[in-house]
Design a protein around this motif. Sequence first.
Motif, mmCIF file in Angstrom:
data_model
loop_
_atom_site.group_PDB
_atom_site.id
_atom_site.type_symbol
_atom_site.label_atom_id
_atom_site.label_comp_id
_atom_site.label_asym_id
_atom_site.label_seq_id
_atom_site.Cartn_x
_atom_site.Cartn_y
_atom_site.Cartn_z
ATOM 1 N N SER A 87 39.222 16.419 -20.854
ATOM 2 C CA SER A 87 37.785 16.137 -20.806
ATOM 3 C C SER A 87 36.941 17.411 -20.784
ATOM 4 C CB SER A 87 37.462 15.288 -19.573
ATOM 5 O OG SER A 87 37.767 16.001 -18.378
ATOM 6 N N ASP A 120 35.495 21.056 -25.508
ATOM 7 C CA ASP A 120 34.324 20.712 -26.320
ATOM 8 C C ASP A 120 34.598 20.757 -27.817
ATOM 9 O OD1 ASP A 120 32.187 20.611 -24.121
ATOM 10 O OD2 ASP A 120 33.073 22.601 -23.801
ATOM 11 N N PRO A 132 38.763 12.639 -27.636
ATOM 12 C CA PRO A 132 37.655 11.939 -28.292
ATOM 13 C C PRO A 132 36.298 12.596 -28.080
ATOM 14 C CG PRO A 132 38.394 10.743 -26.353
ATOM 15 C CD PRO A 132 39.395 11.828 -26.587
ATOM 16 N N ALA A 133 36.131 13.338 -26.986
ATOM 17 C CA ALA A 133 34.836 13.957 -26.711
ATOM 18 C C ALA A 133 34.679 15.311 -27.407
ATOM 19 C CB ALA A 133 34.648 14.122 -25.210
ATOM 20 N N ASP A 156 34.470 17.948 -30.529
ATOM 21 C CA ASP A 156 34.151 18.040 -31.948
ATOM 22 C C ASP A 156 35.309 18.732 -32.671
ATOM 23 O OD1 ASP A 156 31.705 16.843 -31.643
ATOM 24 O OD2 ASP A 156 30.600 18.730 -31.465
ATOM 25 N N GLU A 206 30.958 26.393 -22.893
ATOM 26 C CA GLU A 206 31.760 25.508 -23.745
ATOM 27 C C GLU A 206 33.161 26.083 -23.957
ATOM 28 O OE1 GLU A 206 28.623 22.989 -26.417
ATOM 29 O OE2 GLU A 206 29.347 24.888 -27.264
#
Length: 345
Positions: free
Chosen positions: A264, A267, A289-290, A292, A323
């Motif tokens: 999680s 990024d 999934p979170a 890019d 990030e």
Amino acid sequence: MDSIDIRILSVGTALPGPPIDNARLAERFGMPVVWQQWMETYVGTRSRHFCRDLDTGEVRHTLTDLAESAGRRALTEADLTGAEVDAVVMSTASPDALMPATVNMVADRLGIDDVPTYQLQSGCTGAVQAMEVAGRMLRTGDCRTVLVLGGDSSAKHLDVTMDIRDVPPEVQINGLLFGDGAGAAVLSTLPAEAAPVLRGVFTRLIGRNRAPGQTVEWFSWGDRATADRRMPVTEDFKAVEESAPKMAIEALEDLLERVSWTRSQVDYLLPPQLSAKMTARIVEALGLPAADSISRVAEIGNTGNAIPFFQLEQLMPRFAPGERAVGVSVEASKWIKAGYAVEVP
């Protein structure tokens, strides 16, 4: 990695000539429309760049040309000259010659001299290996700035006069998957505000007792007779399809454990660039999934040792403080998994 921050000051890339799409390949080699449709459905890679002219067979660009261009762009972006580079590390599976080493030809053109230079012979994980070697050199304190290069010119194995209808699929696939290109990054321990920091990098050979997934031959005067009975490049694409997703998952898990990140907290994902379809399957399997995903394989093909640089080039302008990004790489030649983690402080 440790208390010494290794920063990515800049990235540069280079591609030879205009993109060559699937329709152009089908036209040049007289293949039916169904062959082009198969490429787009099964492989998914839409275009690639070649150093060799498809019509004449002339080599328009060498790997040295591409790596020089990428290296010069990276140095310019970092506001550095060749004289300020303390070492050069290059990875490639397709050097211009066995000797002199391509890394030394590139260093000469960039005005780099009187420093250590290293050339690693590897496939798709080679750029990560080069980053790992550069990182170890920087952590010793003997170097402050290292130019890392990676690239391949697979088109040197392409015979534009051949009738590919008579070529087995394990050879045909290489002309579809791979493209030529080079990349470079400047790694440094010098202070640089907002520069991404390399938090972790690793490579692992896991090919013991396993047959190679890809073989690239190097023929000489002494083995010309046997060379006629061997294909210069072959790939067991089925084995790659079966093994690559599993290896990518293992690489991601190993990397996250090394840097103590959770899924999680990621990024950006820089996934393996094998083929567009396979990359999409791997991205889904990695379970981020979170994050890019940054992929270039559909437009420029699998550029081998240049892969991470094309992805990092897309990442750098978007990367914001706080990030995190992870890059995952797999290599089929003798089965290697690799990964690297980057963060903007």
